[in-house]
Design a protein around this motif. Sequence first.
Motif, short mmCIF file in Angstrom:
data_model
loop_
_atom_site.label_atom_id
_atom_site.label_comp_id
_atom_site.label_asym_id
_atom_site.label_seq_id
_atom_site.Cartn_x
_atom_site.Cartn_y
_atom_site.Cartn_z
N ALA A 82 1.77 5.75 0.54
CA ALA A 82 2.40 6.70 -0.40
C ALA A 82 1.45 6.96 -1.56
O ALA A 82 1.05 6.03 -2.25
N VAL A 83 1.10 8.23 -1.75
CA VAL A 83 0.25 8.60 -2.88
C VAL A 83 0.84 9.85 -3.56
O VAL A 83 1.57 10.63 -2.94
N GLU A 84 0.51 10.01 -4.83
CA GLU A 84 0.92 11.20 -5.55
C GLU A 84 -0.12 11.50 -6.61
O GLU A 84 -0.49 10.59 -7.38
N ARG A 85 -0.63 12.69 -6.65
CA ARG A 85 -1.66 13.11 -7.62
C ARG A 85 -2.79 12.09 -7.73
O ARG A 85 -3.17 11.68 -8.82
N GLY A 86 -3.26 11.61 -6.60
CA GLY A 86 -4.41 10.70 -6.59
C GLY A 86 -4.07 9.26 -6.95
O GLY A 86 -4.97 8.43 -7.11
N VAL A 90 3.92 2.59 -5.77
CA VAL A 90 4.62 1.35 -5.44
C VAL A 90 5.98 1.40 -6.13
O VAL A 90 6.19 2.24 -7.02
N PRO A 91 6.91 0.52 -5.73
CA PRO A 91 8.21 0.51 -6.43
C PRO A 91 8.00 0.25 -7.93
O PRO A 91 7.04 -0.41 -8.32
N GLY B 326 0.14 -3.57 1.81
CA GLY B 326 1.08 -2.47 1.99
C GLY B 326 0.96 -1.38 0.94
O GLY B 326 1.81 -0.50 0.86
N VAL B 327 -0.08 -1.44 0.11
CA VAL B 327 -0.22 -0.45 -0.96
C VAL B 327 -1.24 0.64 -0.62
O VAL B 327 -0.93 1.83 -0.68
N ARG B 328 -2.46 0.22 -0.24
CA ARG B 328 -3.53 1.22 -0.10
C ARG B 328 -3.74 1.70 1.33
O ARG B 328 -4.14 2.83 1.56
N PHE B 329 -3.51 0.83 2.29
CA PHE B 329 -3.63 1.23 3.70
C PHE B 329 -2.90 0.19 4.53
O PHE B 329 -2.50 -0.85 4.02
N GLY B 330 -2.72 0.49 5.80
CA GLY B 330 -2.06 -0.45 6.68
C GLY B 330 -0.54 -0.35 6.59
O GLY B 330 0.01 0.57 5.98
N HIS B 331 0.12 -1.31 7.22
CA HIS B 331 1.58 -1.27 7.36
C HIS B 331 2.31 -1.44 6.02
O HIS B 331 1.93 -2.28 5.22
N ALA B 335 11.68 1.01 2.61
CA ALA B 335 12.55 0.88 1.45
C ALA B 335 12.41 -0.46 0.70
O ALA B 335 13.38 -1.20 0.57
N PRO B 336 11.23 -0.77 0.19
CA PRO B 336 11.09 -2.02 -0.59
C PRO B 336 11.91 -1.93 -1.88
O PRO B 336 11.95 -0.88 -2.52
N LYS B 337 12.55 -3.06 -2.24
CA LYS B 337 13.40 -2.98 -3.44
C LYS B 337 12.60 -3.23 -4.71
O LYS B 337 12.97 -2.76 -5.78
N ASP B 338 11.49 -3.98 -4.59
CA ASP B 338 10.58 -4.12 -5.73
C ASP B 338 9.19 -4.45 -5.19
O ASP B 338 9.00 -4.50 -3.97
N LEU B 339 8.22 -4.68 -6.09
CA LEU B 339 6.84 -4.85 -5.64
C LEU B 339 6.66 -6.12 -4.80
O LEU B 339 5.97 -6.12 -3.78
N THR B 340 7.31 -7.21 -5.21
CA THR B 340 7.22 -8.46 -4.45
C THR B 340 7.79 -8.27 -3.05
O THR B 340 7.20 -8.71 -2.06
N ASP B 341 8.91 -7.60 -2.97
CA ASP B 341 9.54 -7.32 -1.67
C ASP B 341 8.60 -6.46 -0.81
O ASP B 341 8.48 -6.69 0.40
N LEU B 342 7.92 -5.51 -1.45
CA LEU B 342 6.95 -4.66 -0.72
C LEU B 342 5.85 -5.53 -0.10
O LEU B 342 5.55 -5.43 1.09
N TYR B 343 5.26 -6.40 -0.91
CA TYR B 343 4.21 -7.29 -0.40
C TYR B 343 4.75 -8.19 0.71
O TYR B 343 4.18 -8.29 1.80
#
Lengths: 95, 487
Positions: A82-86, A90-91, B326-331, B335-343
């Motif tokens: 997920a990206v927006e404007r570069g 993240v949540p 899970g932020v820049r590339f890859g799986h 619907a993560p509820k917060d950043l820790t949940d995302l990781y």
Amino acid sequence: MLITPNEVMKIAHLARMSVDHDDVERYAKDLSGILGLVEQMNQVDVRGIEPMAHPLDMCQRLRADVVTEVNQRDTLQAHAPAVERGLFLVPKVIE
Amino acid sequence: MSDLHCKTLTELRGILDSKQISAQELAQHFIRRIQAHDSTLNSFISVTEDAGLLAAQRADEKIAAGQAGALTGIPVAHKDIFCTMGVKTSCGSRMLDNFIAPYNASVVERLNQADTVMLGKTNMDEFAMGSTSESSYYGATKNPWDTQAVPGGSSGGSAAAIAAGLTPIATGTDTGGSIRQPAAYCGITGLKPTYGRVSRFGMIAYASSLDQGGPMARSAEDCALLLNVMAGFDARDSTSSEQASEDYTAQLNLDLTGLKIGLPREYFGAGLDVGVAQAIDAAISELRKLGAEVREVSLPNSELAIPAYYVIAPAEASSNLSRFDGVRFGHRCDAPKDLTDLYERSRAEGFGDEVKRRIMIGTYALSSGYYDAYYLKAQRVRRLIADDFQRVLSEVDVIMGPVTPSVAPNLGESLKDPVAMYLSDIYTVPVNLAGLPAISIPVGFAHNRPVGLQVIGKAFAESRLLNIAHRFQQATDWHRQTPPAFK
């Protein structure tokens, strides 16, 4: 067991990797088995032996502090989830 | 010419240069074989037919213009750990199932510049963690000699594809035996070069102080030709050796008279299968006939290698694999509820069991209060192991022994107990800890499955290892055997 189910939960959190409740016992058993293998190192006295971090005892090579990379933001963000404007999205971290 | 898949690179070069067939026809031959056989073997994760045929067309133009190099028009398969621009690079993991590499690994770039023709990306244990190629997200690869058996791992797809004649050459990587062990199980030749000889740029990292890419092929001569292109300094890999690389074919034919071989008694003890031991003994006898002198040597700390490896490799892996967030590339999880949940959920969903075990072991070993007892201790043990090799290699030219204690196990067997699987790497792991080069060559069969001989050399002695392997292969035909089901 060298690793208890509680420790599995703690390690999993340190690694930022959730573990299903049903799998905790199994990981405790597997990790204990691996650490049992690892502890065979205790057979040998290694006091005074220089730790070997790198196979060829190389030094870290340094380079001149100049820009060598070109801007590839669009290419590298093309497969981001997920990206927006570069920016990578993240949540929300701060309410 | 229906037996193109049994030819050596030198033979293929002659056929291409004399225009008996074109590079496009050669590529088509291998693509047809992949289509016919890979549903049985599952040795490829991706087949890059269109890009391959385009590369073959360019190779044909070079050949027509009289500009062909040693590998122009030769088909190659890359282990799916090497980044290939515009092509999925999964590392055998769900984590990277959606990852289209935005750049080429240096090894891939070098082989592209040498006008090789990429057929596809080969299957492997997830993130190169495993000895059977069963931990792949894309399912297990089968051994062409017996489809009930594993091909070994982690470069099992590359080894199986070569053995079955689906590609003449392939790239592999070796952190604890991942080139040599599948080469042994599949009856092909595979070389792990000295640490730092082949660039790791664009090769997805597992354990950075151990990882090393290398060639896999049907013969030592073919490995030498492939290494000629793969090896060399690369400024983009900070651990790349600045030592000049060589023409690895130059010394292939040197006479072996007076070669001093050391046989470590620790590599022939309890746990070694009798059939494997017989094949190794016969190979050593053959080398004696070629003029080598053999003596017993000792590597007393060998049995500490696996324990030390299972601290060092997981510790480095837990650090390397922290980039998969899970932020820049890859799986990324839904619907993560917060950043820790995302990781935590992205990583839990993206990684398989064996990868999770190793990340957890590494995290534990590096965690506060345990660092000295595990990581530092393992690094001290590593020094003992490296010192053993250095001492022995000042007395003999090379060390020889089996690659593995037994032949390829059946599929599924190793999944029951990870520790039992780890112990099967007992003869290969010490070499990675010491950073030395070693080659695996086929020397016969036991229980109807291939047996590999390991030849370990001094740092940067790749030419010597290839010379010994080549002379052995000139005198024997084990490397010419092909699995009956894939003639």
